[in-house]
Design a protein around this motif. Sequence first.
Motif, mmCIF file in Angstrom:
data_model
loop_
_atom_site.group_PDB
_atom_site.id
_atom_site.type_symbol
_atom_site.label_atom_id
_atom_site.label_comp_id
_atom_site.label_asym_id
_atom_site.label_seq_id
_atom_site.Cartn_x
_atom_site.Cartn_y
_atom_site.Cartn_z
ATOM 1 N N MET A 1144 0.972 -40.155 7.986
ATOM 2 C CA MET A 1144 1.465 -40.906 9.146
ATOM 3 C C MET A 1144 0.378 -41.215 10.167
ATOM 4 N N ASP A 1145 -0.660 -40.370 10.251
ATOM 5 C CA ASP A 1145 -1.625 -40.572 11.344
ATOM 6 C C ASP A 1145 -2.922 -39.859 11.009
ATOM 7 N N LEU A 1146 -4.031 -40.371 11.637
ATOM 8 C CA LEU A 1146 -5.361 -39.778 11.487
ATOM 9 C C LEU A 1146 -5.946 -39.532 12.873
ATOM 10 N N ARG A 1147 -6.654 -38.405 13.044
ATOM 11 C CA ARG A 1147 -7.360 -38.110 14.280
ATOM 12 C C ARG A 1147 -8.716 -37.511 13.959
ATOM 13 N N VAL A 1148 -9.745 -37.872 14.741
ATOM 14 C CA VAL A 1148 -11.093 -37.332 14.582
ATOM 15 C C VAL A 1148 -11.308 -36.264 15.646
ATOM 16 N N SER A 1149 -11.950 -35.158 15.267
ATOM 17 C CA SER A 1149 -12.166 -34.044 16.193
ATOM 18 C C SER A 1149 -13.165 -34.431 17.279
ATOM 19 N N PRO A 1150 -13.173 -33.716 18.387
ATOM 20 C CA PRO A 1150 -14.100 -34.029 19.486
ATOM 21 C C PRO A 1150 -15.572 -33.998 19.074
ATOM 22 N N LYS A 1151 -15.906 -33.155 18.111
ATOM 23 C CA LYS A 1151 -17.298 -33.058 17.663
ATOM 24 C C LYS A 1151 -17.608 -33.968 16.476
ATOM 25 N N ASP A 1152 -16.661 -34.779 16.054
ATOM 26 C CA ASP A 1152 -16.862 -35.735 14.964
ATOM 27 C C ASP A 1152 -16.977 -35.079 13.593
ATOM 28 N N ASP A 1153 -16.779 -33.779 13.508
ATOM 29 C CA ASP A 1153 -17.027 -33.112 12.235
ATOM 30 C C ASP A 1153 -15.775 -32.940 11.392
ATOM 31 N N LEU A 1154 -14.598 -33.189 11.979
ATOM 32 C CA LEU A 1154 -13.355 -32.967 11.263
ATOM 33 C C LEU A 1154 -12.422 -34.161 11.417
ATOM 34 N N LEU A 1156 -8.221 -35.019 11.157
ATOM 35 C CA LEU A 1156 -6.880 -34.465 11.077
ATOM 36 C C LEU A 1156 -5.977 -35.486 10.394
ATOM 37 N N VAL A 1157 -5.348 -35.061 9.314
ATOM 38 C CA VAL A 1157 -4.447 -35.932 8.550
ATOM 39 C C VAL A 1157 -3.036 -35.398 8.737
ATOM 40 N N ARG A 1158 -2.162 -36.182 9.373
ATOM 41 C CA ARG A 1158 -0.778 -35.759 9.606
ATOM 42 C C ARG A 1158 0.159 -36.475 8.670
ATOM 43 N N GLY A 1159 0.870 -35.687 7.897
ATOM 44 C CA GLY A 1159 1.929 -36.225 7.069
ATOM 45 C C GLY A 1159 3.274 -35.886 7.665
ATOM 46 N N LEU A 1160 4.340 -36.157 6.923
ATOM 47 C CA LEU A 1160 5.665 -35.829 7.413
ATOM 48 C C LEU A 1160 5.894 -34.323 7.403
ATOM 49 N N ASN A 1161 5.377 -33.658 6.364
ATOM 50 C CA ASN A 1161 5.634 -32.227 6.200
ATOM 51 C C ASN A 1161 4.371 -31.383 6.118
ATOM 52 N N ASN A 1162 3.204 -32.019 6.152
ATOM 53 C CA ASN A 1162 1.951 -31.291 6.014
ATOM 54 C C ASN A 1162 0.912 -31.856 6.966
ATOM 55 N N ILE A 1163 -0.007 -30.972 7.369
ATOM 56 C CA ILE A 1163 -1.144 -31.382 8.201
ATOM 57 C C ILE A 1163 -2.398 -30.816 7.554
ATOM 58 N N LEU A 1164 -3.397 -31.700 7.352
ATOM 59 C CA LEU A 1164 -4.639 -31.293 6.715
ATOM 60 C C LEU A 1164 -5.797 -31.474 7.676
ATOM 61 N N VAL A 1165 -6.823 -30.621 7.488
ATOM 62 C CA VAL A 1165 -8.077 -30.775 8.223
ATOM 63 C C VAL A 1165 -9.165 -31.026 7.196
ATOM 64 N N TYR A 1166 -9.768 -32.216 7.301
ATOM 65 C CA TYR A 1166 -10.800 -32.635 6.348
ATOM 66 C C TYR A 1166 -12.166 -32.495 7.008
ATOM 67 N N ASN A 1167 -13.093 -31.790 6.331
ATOM 68 C CA ASN A 1167 -14.432 -31.579 6.866
ATOM 69 C C ASN A 1167 -15.348 -32.719 6.446
ATOM 70 N N ARG A 1168 -15.942 -33.373 7.407
ATOM 71 C CA ARG A 1168 -16.784 -34.547 7.136
ATOM 72 C C ARG A 1168 -18.029 -34.173 6.354
ATOM 73 N N ALA A 1169 -18.662 -33.084 6.686
ATOM 74 C CA ALA A 1169 -19.903 -32.692 6.023
ATOM 75 C C ALA A 1169 -19.633 -32.152 4.618
ATOM 76 N N LYS A 1170 -18.601 -31.312 4.505
ATOM 77 C CA LYS A 1170 -18.298 -30.712 3.210
ATOM 78 C C LYS A 1170 -17.496 -31.655 2.310
ATOM 79 N N GLU A 1171 -16.954 -32.709 2.927
ATOM 80 C CA GLU A 1171 -16.181 -33.715 2.198
ATOM 81 C C GLU A 1171 -15.051 -33.079 1.398
ATOM 82 N N ARG A 1172 -14.318 -32.226 2.052
ATOM 83 C CA ARG A 1172 -13.162 -31.609 1.413
ATOM 84 C C ARG A 1172 -12.230 -31.086 2.499
ATOM 85 N N VAL A 1173 -11.011 -30.772 2.080
ATOM 86 C CA VAL A 1173 -10.014 -30.205 2.992
ATOM 87 C C VAL A 1173 -10.344 -28.727 3.209
ATOM 88 N N ILE A 1174 -10.460 -28.326 4.460
ATOM 89 C CA ILE A 1174 -10.794 -26.927 4.756
ATOM 90 C C ILE A 1174 -9.617 -26.149 5.318
#
Length: 1741
Positions: A1144-1154, A1156-1174
């Motif tokens: 449903m929505d995307l947000r970038v962290s204040p430090k640009d490193d993460l 935030l992926v918001r779904g209906l039932n799940n929320i993920l944090v994706y690491n930009r440097a590691k290129e994976r969900v942490i």
Amino acid sequence: MDDATKNLLSGHVRIEEIQEIPARTVRVFLNSAAEDSVTERNAIVENVSPQLRDYYRQKHGVEFQLVDLNWGTDPNSANLDQSFYDFRLRELRRCQILSGGPNFLAFIGQRYGQTCLQSSIPAEEFELLRMWLHNQKSRDIRTAPLLDEWYTKDYNSVPPVYFLKKAEQKISELTSKEKSVVSEGLAKWREAEMEMIRLLHKAAEACYLQGLIDEGIKQKYVLSALDNLMVMGIDEITSPPENQCLIAFREIADLKNYVNDPLAKKFADIFFNERTEQFEIDPVATHLIKTMSERSKKLVTDKNTTFYSVLWRYDDVISPLHHKEYLSKLCSDLSSALKQLIDQEVPKTIFDEKDDLFDECHQHWLRCKHLSADFHGRESEYAKIVEYVQGRTDSLLVIKGPTGEGKTALLSKAAAQVHDLIATSKICIMKYVGYTPKSSDVRNLLTSICTQILVGLGRDHLSITRDFKELQKFLLSLLQSIPQNKTLLIFLDSVEQILPDHNAHLLTWLPQTLMPNVKIILSVNSGDSTIAQKLCNAADKDSRSFIDLKPISVSEAGDLLCYYLSRYGRTLSNQQRSAFTSVFQKCSQPLFVSLCAEKCKCIHSSDSVNTAEFSTNIGGAISAMLSDLEKKHGYELVSRSMSYLVGSVTGLSDCEMEDLLSLDDSVMSAVYSNRKPFLWRIPHNKWLMLKDDIDRYLVQREVDGVTVYRWKDEQFNQSIRQRYLSDEAKSKEIYSLIADYYLGIWHGKSKPLSNVEGQGKSLSFDRYVPSQPLTFDNDGQVRFNRRKYDQVPRHLYNAERLEELNRLVLFNYEWIYNKIKALSLQHIIADFALNPSNEASLVEEALRVAEQIIEKDIDNMASEISGHLLPYYQSHPNIRALVHQCDTAGLKQCALIPNFPYLQVPGSSLQFALRCDAPMEYFSLIGEERYLLTKERESSFVHIFDIVLGERKSSVFASNGALYVTPNGRYFIIVDHVTEKSVKVHNAESGAYVGQLIVLNHIDLKPKEKYKLGFICLTNDRICAIVSTDVSYLCIACIETCQFLQIIGLDGKCDVCTISHDGKHVFCNSNEFLFTYNLYTLELVATFSIGFRPSSIAVSKDGLRAYLTNNIETKLMILHLNHGKVEMAYKSVLDKHMPDDTIMDLRVSPKDDLVLVRGLNNILVYNRAKERVIASFTRPVDVPKEFKLPKSHYIDLYFTNAEFTHGGKFVIATIFRNIYLWDVNSAELVTSIQAPVGILKEMIYSPKRSLLITHIKHCLEFQVWNLDEAVKPMNMLDKLTGAISDIQLSQNGETAYVTCKSSDEIGVIEMRSGIMVDLLTHDSPVVDFAITPGGDYALVSLEPKKKDISTKLWDLQERQVIKEFGNASGYCISPHQSNFILFVSQQEIVFKAPYFITMFQINEGEVSEFTHPLALRFVLEKPFLTSNDKYLVVLTAHEYHESRDEYETPTICTFSMDEEMKVSYFTPDSFRDSILIETIVDMQPCSDNPYTIAVMYRSKEMVDFNYNSPFDGLGGCARYGFMILDICSGSVVTICDPFLVPSFKLKRKLLFDVSYSFCLDDESNIFDIREGCYVGQLQKQNSPPRAIALKGTVVIYYDKSVLSAYRISSGEIIASCDVHSNICSLKLGKDERTLVVGCQDGSIASYVLIDPKVEDPNSVLEHLGSRQLTEPRPVSGRRSSIPWDKVEDGGSAPQSRPVSAVGHDKTDKILLQQIERVPAIRPSSDTITYLNPNSKTCALM
């Protein structure tokens, strides 16, 4: 309010007319010849002084101070200080000025004493005397040159004087360290002293005879010190001496027999007669003392004099043992005489009759008077103030500068001269912030200012709000309303001293712009405080709005030095003055110059100035002054007295200082190092002489009813702290001793010497310090010991005696209550700031929350503390102790104690719940994230809220439509809410219309082509808008000019649009292509095929990454960007982290490193440097999938918001009513917050302030949460959606069931905690409901909406509706103890449709239903069950006459609740033999007899069976009657006819006591039913009585938000409790003490009533659930451990469409088919049937 008060408050008084405040001290100077009265003076100090101190404090609230400057001194020591006599004269003069009663006590013996040698003599006078001496040739004058040797002319005195040289300068032996040598020196000094006295005496006598000098001058050289003080103390006073003076005469009758005794010279003037070679009493001295005595007696009356004759007793002469009777009588006489004089003189001054507001203003104006008199120089700065005052500027004037530059004096001078500066009518207000406790608190400060303005304007000033937010608004509006013919001037000094309460340091309470006739002048220390920075920064923008005080020039400093010296009558020679040039070049601050002047006043004209002795700054000068004092008075005395003076903060009185020094073993040991005193008290002269040396820098003022002294300038406090209190151990010792003193620990007992090693047991002495009670009681008039309340907390804390601080102060109800009454709530809150422990902080916050209610009525304090702190009762021992005190000791003030917590709980993360006028739809933060903009789509107003202060600031009128705000908050962008064709731009500050953008004017719209305005993206100067028809357009416009810069056709549909963080590029899509445009060159930067139509986009702040998703697949596309161009693209598959979900929505962290992926039932944090969900956060398992809210339908529940917080370390998200905070690193839930009932729709996070703003859909309120407090989870009590209409309690009183007006909900409240453990919602509003005694089942009648489901039977344990039926609403009747529910209703909604009675019998989980065959044509009021559930009583009628609008033949019908359900009825004819009933107006069950009911009726004829009735002879009048009917036998037990008065009109049900012995009507009249007459009336209230409690002893009222209780026997109010919201319903529990209160706002409160006069509170509290320390017990029949809005483990959601009130299909009704109906036989008659007319009962079925 008298004219003098009005003039002072409004500033209509000239500064010289300000009266001095009389000192609250009786200061009595004791004059004696010293050596001849040691024993008597010891007795007076030991017995009279302590007694009078206690007497005066108790009766008049003043201190008694005995000033005996000879007491306690070493009689064997030589006093070389010739200025001591001048000091005695000054102290006598101070006594005459300061004393509020008698001021002079003389003890006259037979010793006249010697004349004092003058320390300085006016030059003209000295030269006259010397000339006479030099002209004489006799032998006895030959020593006249001795005067020239000892006296030197000083030209620095104005006029010049001859001063006496110090003995040490002339006699070198006096400086020796050998005692024998010093003794020789003392002998030389005494010889020289006596000779000079003789010479001056002889010269003065001769010059007087020659007429060269007057008698006043002669007396200085002729009279003794004793006689001179008598003249000054009695002869020369202007007031009648008989009111001010006492004289005690003592004669040693046989003194002449002991003239040869060496001790005789102490008691008489003895000389050796060389002619007779014998010692004799000097006849000249005897004549002089006789003359003095006779002269004094003539000036006073006999009651002012006492005479004693004693005999010489052994070696002591006057012996404490052998003269015990004489000393006792002396003390008794003096004590009685002084009491009589004080009672006559002290009782009241004009200031005692004034209120606190007058006293507050007077103190400030008095300080202005003193400071302005001391002002000199600063002409240019003063001229700027005059220019501002007389000008027409609209800004404030700020005077800034460092400490010691004279800001306060300059401001004071300007305020003092207002009357000369402003010719027109004026209001002038002067405030020294921090000078008084009230001026330190911003709310009290503003209240005082508003009051003074209103008084000056002649308006009402008694209704000023105490709410700080409203007070701010009121002040601003008041400043705008000043008439043009008046000038308002407000002077505020030292604004940086304001306390931080109410966020005062933000200065929102100061207006930014002023009317031309309003002037505000501030002074601020230009240090590093927040206030100073804000004011100075604002002032720097306009040089005309501030005055920057720079150090004065060297020449100005020299002039100022001369000015200060002139005040002492001193000056400097030109050579001496020039020496100070180098000194003032290093420092020229006015305070430094003043310190130099203090030192220079001792410089004689013959002295040279050593500039090296002068410091180079203020701190050094103060330190040098303290060093000089230490040399003169001793280190221990100076260090300790200065420490006490500074440590006390508010200052000390002379008595307090002497008490503290007497308790200080270090001081006492130093003072009495070589001798043992008679009393272990500090000599009176020690502190007074020290104070005399620093008097120039002390200010006298009244604090807490005591006249105290404190330093004028803060620099003295700072220097003394650094010099004497920097050592932690010493400072603790100082503060601990002050605490002991004000606690009264050493009153009446001996205090051991702490620094003396005794042999055997330690030495201890009584220090004769006064008692320190909490209150002083003078014949019933209670006066609080405000000094104790003010001083004890501070010193216990500083001494680190925290256990005592907690026990005696912070968690002591009596202390808190009395201190608020004695001082103020702000004083108490300041105490809690001393010890910021967790528990203390919670109590402080509770007091702040309750501040307005406590200040309105302090008797609410106990309930406020308990109600707010109950959640901590189990876990916090100190709070538990405090709550217990509130529950017991607090009953004296309020007999109601909260049964469960209040809504607002200290320590919770909720900061504010701010209310709007309508549900808001748009929210935006501006102004460094401090201000929140809110807007409703249909409204033109933008509302601005300050989320730091929690208040609405203003509203700006703009346009209707959707709101957008530029990042800098300068412009509002509003999209037309109807057509979306117009985009309007408004100035954010004023709301002024700037322009509009109409896209349709720039594109061609085809016929029938639809137009839609999509995304709006903003920078500070650009608008990017997406407009869609058949295709989409990117429209770029300039905000300031409201001109389109470019409209770009996209050839496809646009789904996303965003602007880069730097504002240079805009990204948008056209179908499956992503475009990048430069916002300033308007060029296409890049086109990239993404292969899908995106639904979300986010761009990193550095512009190097873009992230896209769509709502079809769970994949994250990552784009690598370079200046807007795509260099690389790839996807990250998220299926395993969020299966079957939609992004449903995307947000970038204040430090640009993460990301935030918001779904209906799940929320993920994706690491930009590691290129994976942490980190992955799934929806909490206890959140239901859907929910039905009150007045709503079922709603699917998903994550609605998600955002990074705290620099990306945490993720915060909302779902349903819950806020969740997760740790990104650990992926664990940190905490959760529960918002009010509803769906959280909007969420805004402020990273700068760590505040979270949430808004519930369709709600008028939005919440401001402090995330830093969120780690301390706290249950918030829920409210229902509307005004409470009905409250029912379970049989054991542990659960309450409540409904709202016109609402479909029933709330289930646990009475122990106040938590809503269940919320039952339906598809139409609840009309009535009933519950079983155990709370297992509920029957709910609704407004008919759907067929056959208007009534529902709930199984509350399973939380299901197990039966639905009916098409009409009816009466649901709850039993008292049996397990059934009754339902009385029609089958159809028709006026004359019959009513049927249905019983639902519950037995071991099985429900059986039986409908009585008898139909009732009418039911006139809700039926009821008798108290034992044996009978149902229904009021019915035979017929209704529409023309007369009345029912015919009212009938009482009863149904037995056994298996047969027998019916009985009673019509008016049933009672024809005894009473004539026309109409039955009310029926109630009798609680004390389960087979009787109380019936109130109306009849026309008089049949009076009550022979005591007062209404004889009123036959034929319509009247009321009352009877108690036995429904089993049909007999009338009690008749009261007539009942009440004929004129009485029944508006509501009467209130009866349990035994029905009396009742109360609407006017609180008490009617004795047994006697048939009125017996009295309770105090008339604004509302009728609501309940009678505690077995008929207490009556309950409520009016607006106040719940009150009155004792019926005396009419005395025992409780008045504010429940925080207007009350609309009340339920009294079966225990007759538990009250459940329903409020208009949907909240529930509960109280327990305890009458402390007749009950033991502890016996009640031990059975009160909320006061138990055991684990909470589950409420009987309820699953209280399972929240109503959560999913049970392994179960279904509580509102996930259970078999409920929504309607049923065929499968839902299987359970209902299992309920078997009981067969019933319908009687043949359609009317009421009876078989036996006598018994009036029938057996149906």
